[in-house]
Design a protein around this motif. Structure first.
Motif, PDB file in Angstrom:
ATOM      1  N   LEU A  25     -42.425   8.068  40.304  1.00  0.00           N
ATOM      2  CA  LEU A  25     -41.942   6.939  39.954  1.00  0.00           C
ATOM      3  C   LEU A  25     -40.816   6.667  39.737  1.00  0.00           C
ATOM      4  O   LEU A  25     -40.460   5.710  39.426  1.00  0.00           O
ATOM      5  N   GLY A  26     -39.948   7.725  39.051  1.00  0.00           N
ATOM      6  CA  GLY A  26     -38.904   7.374  38.871  1.00  0.00           C
ATOM      7  C   GLY A  26     -37.163   6.840  39.936  1.00  0.00           C
ATOM      8  O   GLY A  26     -36.951   5.990  40.271  1.00  0.00           O
ATOM      9  N   ASN A  27     -38.173   6.801  41.492  1.00  0.00           N
ATOM     10  CA  ASN A  27     -37.332   6.391  42.575  1.00  0.00           C
ATOM     11  C   ASN A  27     -38.244   5.682  42.581  1.00  0.00           C
ATOM     12  O   ASN A  27     -37.653   3.827  43.476  1.00  0.00           O
ATOM     13  N   TYR A 101     -45.198   9.253  28.434  1.00  0.00           N
ATOM     14  CA  TYR A 101     -45.245   7.786  28.985  1.00  0.00           C
ATOM     15  C   TYR A 101     -45.390   7.281  30.231  1.00  0.00           C
ATOM     16  O   TYR A 101     -46.098   6.674  30.893  1.00  0.00           O
ATOM     17  N   TYR A 102     -44.642   9.135  31.081  1.00  0.00           N
ATOM     18  CA  TYR A 102     -44.296   8.853  31.801  1.00  0.00           C
ATOM     19  C   TYR A 102     -46.585   8.735  33.070  1.00  0.00           C
ATOM     20  O   TYR A 102     -46.382   8.260  33.661  1.00  0.00           O
ATOM     21  N   CYS A 103     -46.505   9.307  31.856  1.00  0.00           N
ATOM     22  CA  CYS A 103     -48.241   9.746  32.927  1.00  0.00           C
ATOM     23  C   CYS A 103     -48.968   7.980  32.728  1.00  0.00           C
ATOM     24  O   CYS A 103     -49.720   7.986  32.486  1.00  0.00           O
ATOM     25  N   PHE A 219     -30.162  10.995  35.721  1.00  0.00           N
ATOM     26  CA  PHE A 219     -30.612  12.049  35.153  1.00  0.00           C
ATOM     27  C   PHE A 219     -32.168  12.451  35.372  1.00  0.00           C
ATOM     28  O   PHE A 219     -32.538  13.135  35.588  1.00  0.00           O
ATOM     29  N   TYR A 220     -32.709  10.983  35.396  1.00  0.00           N
ATOM     30  CA  TYR A 220     -34.100  11.252  35.371  1.00  0.00           C
ATOM     31  C   TYR A 220     -35.193  11.326  36.845  1.00  0.00           C
ATOM     32  O   TYR A 220     -35.581  11.926  36.767  1.00  0.00           O
ATOM     33  N   SER A 221     -34.169  10.887  37.989  1.00  0.00           N
ATOM     34  CA  SER A 221     -34.542  10.419  39.243  1.00  0.00           C
ATOM     35  C   SER A 221     -34.316  12.182  39.750  1.00  0.00           C
ATOM     36  O   SER A 221     -35.264  12.355  40.421  1.00  0.00           O
ATOM     37  N   GLY A 227     -33.376  20.563  32.331  1.00  0.00           N
ATOM     38  CA  GLY A 227     -33.852  22.099  32.590  1.00  0.00           C
ATOM     39  C   GLY A 227     -34.562  22.376  33.486  1.00  0.00           C
ATOM     40  O   GLY A 227     -35.046  23.665  33.978  1.00  0.00           O
ATOM     41  N   ILE A 228     -34.853  21.831  33.745  1.00  0.00           N
ATOM     42  CA  ILE A 228     -36.142  21.882  35.140  1.00  0.00           C
ATOM     43  C   ILE A 228     -35.128  22.475  36.560  1.00  0.00           C
ATOM     44  O   ILE A 228     -35.987  23.563  37.222  1.00  0.00           O
ATOM     45  N   MET A 229     -34.109  21.448  36.580  1.00  0.00           N
ATOM     46  CA  MET A 229     -33.345  22.817  38.100  1.00  0.00           C
ATOM     47  C   MET A 229     -32.523  24.463  38.110  1.00  0.00           C
ATOM     48  O   MET A 229     -32.538  24.562  38.355  1.00  0.00           O
TER      49      MET A 229
HETATM   50  N1  PFF Z   1     -37.820  13.429  38.775  1.00  0.00           N
HETATM   51  C1  PFF Z   1     -38.985  12.787  38.788  1.00  0.00           C
HETATM   52  C2  PFF Z   1     -38.491  11.124  39.218  1.00  0.00           C
HETATM   53  O1  PFF Z   1     -37.781  10.971  39.553  1.00  0.00           O
HETATM   54  O2  PFF Z   1     -40.078  10.878  38.807  1.00  0.00           O
HETATM   55  C3  PFF Z   1     -39.118  12.885  37.070  1.00  0.00           C
HETATM   56  C4  PFF Z   1     -39.664  13.827  36.690  1.00  0.00           C
HETATM   57  C5  PFF Z   1     -40.824  14.799  37.412  1.00  0.00           C
HETATM   58  C6  PFF Z   1     -38.628  14.636  35.636  1.00  0.00           C
HETATM   59  C7  PFF Z   1     -40.393  15.872  37.036  1.00  0.00           C
HETATM   60  C8  PFF Z   1     -38.934  15.833  35.523  1.00  0.00           C
HETATM   61  C9  PFF Z   1     -39.677  16.428  36.218  1.00  0.00           C
HETATM   62  F1  PFF Z   1     -39.782  17.744  36.075  1.00  0.00           F
END
Ligand code: PFF
Length: 451
Positions: A25-27, A101-103, A219-221, A227-229
């Motif tokens: 959704l970020g993109n 909020y993503y959900c 960062f979001y995208s 910590g994810i990467m």
């Molecule tokens: N990067 C994802 C996006 O652009 O929609 C959002 C996201 C997904 C952030 C997974 C963090 C994550 F672990």
């Protein structure tokens, strides 16, 4: 992400998995509305510059320390230097703020998918459809809950293999569809104004807020500064070329965001008759503009249905990795079973997310620093927490632990082409710029200064 660390089977596997988490959704939803709101071309330009400088620096740092230590955020920082364990903890807070909020947005996507599926294109294209929907009480909460449950079921039963296979078909299909819809949009009468707005930078629209917004979006995208990467890096094989993989993930993620903007921004011009105020619509942009485009197309009902299905899929692959991250943080810390941890996190997401969803309806009177609930959580994670984590990461690695941990790791796979540039970025340019932008933009948001 179980305790026993697997690793990606082949070289492309790592890039695809990281890209699956990154593209979401970020993109498709967030990038176009920010680009529209913050001046079009100037936002795009700032974003691209940040992607190849700051984005590159942070992503290579995170993946390298993950691969070096074989641990996720808290463990990795602790292994490198005990004093900096707190940076890992701070990074872990971010996915907990984002997931609910993503959900909520994920729920909106299901709703639109179902609306198109049942042939209600004309209704969806109506001016008040979106606001009418999100301001209700039960309906948006229902679709949100459905979205959370689908995500949670995948995390509990782990059907990653199936998802991987489906990704290989659905991701390319998404790209084809976005390109197709963009071409359709930019050939409408009046669309060229929008293309110009999107591609030609207007320097008078430049401000610190533009940079903060672009940075938060970056960062979001790219799933950075949370910590994810680091975790993804810990699954990466030692013979996989780190620098090249980082470049591939960045290019892929940026290309999708760019195309999403090209699809949505010119359409706004077409359907608002060139009224620039329509660009500032924020989170609703994708849901208000695209249905109008589909209504205008031959076979728009079918194309719209497929489109929202693909967006839903891209969103799910991201929210699965978000929920999975939350679950593994809880499990690492409390030693709970996968099931117990998943159920607990799911309840948390359901409660907080329902409140966020109601923030557009019965709870719309709640404003924090002048922002509605969804915008507030978005601001908190993207404009405050993530820049802070990024600043601390640069300072800790650049000045205390030493950038050698990163360059040694990168050099396992041959020369580190941009090593000099990387060192200067990590030690000086990135932290100084990040601090300045953060202070400036937060002061503005709090009303302490006006620019
Ligand atoms: N990067 C994802 C996006 O652009 O929609 C959002 C996201 C997904 C952030 C997974 C963090 C994550 F672990």
């Amino acid at each position: 992400m179980d305790k026993k660390r697997g690793s990606f089977s082949n070289k492309m596997g790592f890039v695809l998995a990281a890209a699956g988490s990154a593209v979401g959704l970020g993109n498709l939803w967030r990038f176009p509305y920010l680009a529209a709101k913050y001046g079009g071309g100037i936002f795009l330009l700032v974003y691209l510059i940040l992607a190849v400088t700051l984005g590159f620096t942070l992503m290579i740092t995170e993946i390298a320390i993950g691969r070096k230590t074989g641990l996720s955020a808290v463990g990795a920082f602790k292994a490198l230097d005990k004093r900096f364990k707190f940076v890992g903890y701070l990074a872990c807070v971010v996915p907990f703020v984002i997931t609910p909020y993503y959900c909520v947005i994920g729920g909106w996507v299901i709703k639109y998918f179902v609306t198109f599926l049942t042939g209600d294109v004309a209704a969806a294209a109506g001016d008040e459809y979106f606001n009418g929907f999100i301001s209700q009480t039960a309906s948006p909460v229902f679709w949100f809950a459905l979205y959370v449950i689908i995500t949670a079921v995948v995390v509990i039963f782990g059907v990653e293999k199936g998802i991987e296979k489906a990704s290989r078909i659905m991701m390319p299909l998404l790209v084809v569809l976005i390109v197709g819809v963009s071409v359709f949009c930019i050939t409408r009468p009046g669309a060229m104004e929008g293309v110009k707005y999107y591609l030609l930078p207007d320097f008078s629209k430049f401000s610190a807020t533009t940079v903060l917004a672009a940075m938060g979006q970056l960062f979001y995208s790219m799933s950075l500064a949370m910590g994810i990467m680091i975790t993804y890096g810990s699954y990466m094989k030692k013979d996989c070329n780190l620098e090249k993989s980082v470049r591939q993930i960045e290019i892929f993620d940026t290309a999708i965001a760019f195309l999403a903007g090209l699809m949505i921004i010119p359409s706004v011009f077409v359907f608002s008759g060139g009224d620039e105020a329509a660009l500032g619509k924020g989170p609703s942009l994708m849901f208000v503009t695209l249905p109008k485009v589909f209504e205008d197309m031959t076979l728009g009902g079918v194309i719209g249905t497929v489109f929202f299905l693909l967006v839903l899929f891209a969103a799910l692959t991201s929210s699965i990795s978000l929920l999975e991250t939350n679950v593994s943080i809880i499990r690492d810390k409390l030693g709970w079973s996968r099931k117990k941890a998943t159920i607990t996190v799911t309840i948390y997401v359901l409660v907080l997310g329902a409140i966020v969803s109601l923030g557009f309806g019965p709870l719309s009177f709640i404003k924090i620093i002048g922002l509605g609930l969804l915008d507030f959580f978005d601001f908190l994670s993207n404009s405050v927490l993530m820049p802070i984590v990024a600043i601390l990461t640069c300072i800790c690695i650049g000045h205390f632990i030493g950038s050698k941990v990163v360059s040694d790791e990168v050099e396992l796979n041959g020369a580190f082409k941009f090593k000099k540039f990387y060192n200067i970025m990590l030690k000086w340019i990135a932290p100084i710029c990040l601090i300045l932008i953060l202070v400036f933009a937060v002061s503005e948001a709090m009303g302490w200064i006006t620019v």
